[in-house]
Design an enzyme around this catalytic site. Sequence first.
Site, PDB file in Angstrom:
ATOM      1  CG  HIS A  35      -1.858   1.146   1.278  1.00 34.81           C
ATOM      2  ND1 HIS A  35      -3.241   0.997   0.440  1.00 34.81           N
ATOM      3  CD2 HIS A  35      -1.773   2.343   1.692  1.00 34.81           C
ATOM      4  CE1 HIS A  35      -3.859   2.258   0.761  1.00 34.81           C
ATOM      5  NE2 HIS A  35      -3.150   2.880   1.531  1.00 34.81           N
ATOM      6  CG  MET A 139      -9.933   7.307   3.479  1.00 30.62           C
ATOM      7  SD  MET A 139      -8.360   6.247   3.478  1.00 30.62           S
ATOM      8  CE  MET A 139      -7.748   6.942   5.085  1.00 30.62           C
ATOM      9  CG  ASP A 177      -5.857   3.372   4.462  1.00 31.79           C
ATOM     10  OD1 ASP A 177      -5.001   3.301   5.179  1.00 31.79           O
ATOM     11  OD2 ASP A 177      -5.511   4.171   3.417  1.00 31.79           O
TER      12      ASP A 177
HETATM   13  C1  DX5 Z   1      -3.612   7.716   5.875  1.00 37.39           C
HETATM   14  C2  DX5 Z   1      -3.250   6.867   4.855  1.00 37.39           C
HETATM   15  C3  DX5 Z   1      -2.974   5.249   5.689  1.00 37.39           C
HETATM   16  C4  DX5 Z   1      -1.870   5.325   6.705  1.00 37.39           C
HETATM   17  C5  DX5 Z   1      -2.409   4.163   7.697  1.00 37.39           C
HETATM   18  O1  DX5 Z   1      -4.128   8.748   5.059  1.00 37.39           O
HETATM   19  O2  DX5 Z   1      -4.139   6.452   3.843  1.00 37.39           O
HETATM   20  O3  DX5 Z   1      -2.419   4.151   4.404  1.00 37.39           O
HETATM   21  O4  DX5 Z   1      -0.657   5.181   6.189  1.00 37.39           O
HETATM   22  O5  DX5 Z   1      -1.875   4.118   8.721  1.00 37.39           O
HETATM   23  P1  DX5 Z   1      -2.238   3.559  10.254  1.00 37.39           P
HETATM   24  O6  DX5 Z   1      -2.247   1.920   9.804  1.00 37.39           O
HETATM   25  O7  DX5 Z   1      -0.923   3.808  10.982  1.00 37.39           O
HETATM   26  O8  DX5 Z   1      -3.294   4.362  10.449  1.00 37.39           O
HETATM   27 ZN    ZN Z   2      -3.699   4.592   2.545  1.00 41.69          ZN
END
Ligand code: DX5
Ligand code: ZN
Length: 218
Positions: A35, A139, A177
Amino acid sequence: MKNKRLISPSFLSANFLHLEKDIEMINKSEADWFHLDIMDGVFVPNISFGMPIIKQINKLAKKPLDVHLMIVDPDKYINDFKEAGADILTVHYEACRHLHRTLQSIKLAGMKTGVSLNPHTSVDLLEDVIQDIDVVLIMSVNPGFGGQNFIENTYAKVRKLKKIITEKNSNTLIEIDGGVNLQNAEKLFEAGADVLVAGSAVFKSENPTKTISLLKNE
Ligand code: DX5
Ligand code: ZN
């Protein structure tokens, strides 16, 4: 359809001084995708990395590159991301004036299509384009940073989206995510998620390979 259980570790939390090491770790782990979070400082209040880094990662990565664009005007760069090595290209619903057209352009460029929804955006808005989407990225934090707290309303969104996908007889995958960890992974898969992104939960853990395995199989 039974849901898949895929893990897509987010490189936002990787060690950029030792990227090669982290890429090899993911190659050897049970993770399914890489990702990669692209931020422009306009759509989100943060700037991450761009094409040169994706190209380098692509040289070593043995699994699909799951590229998450948090940028305005993504249409301008679709072919550039393909060239850089993206396999799945995810744009934000909130950044696309003509989402249907954008999805056709991504397909035409030879990539899987992804659409991401901010926490305030309803999954209902995707009903008329769901057949054109390979992956919906929900999200579960406000985009821009790793290490934030998971938003609980996500479970309800996953269930609602799963219902739409089933009713429309579509093969769309549901990806989550933000704030994913060992406490909520199983519950998310049970709610209908197919793919979990995890940044800090993986890279800040003592044993990232084991964490990936636990996220996937717990
Ligand atoms: C945030 C990103 C994510 C982020 C997730 O805007 O889209 O992909 O890296 O990080 P974690 O898993 O630490 O919440
Ligand atoms: Zn992301």
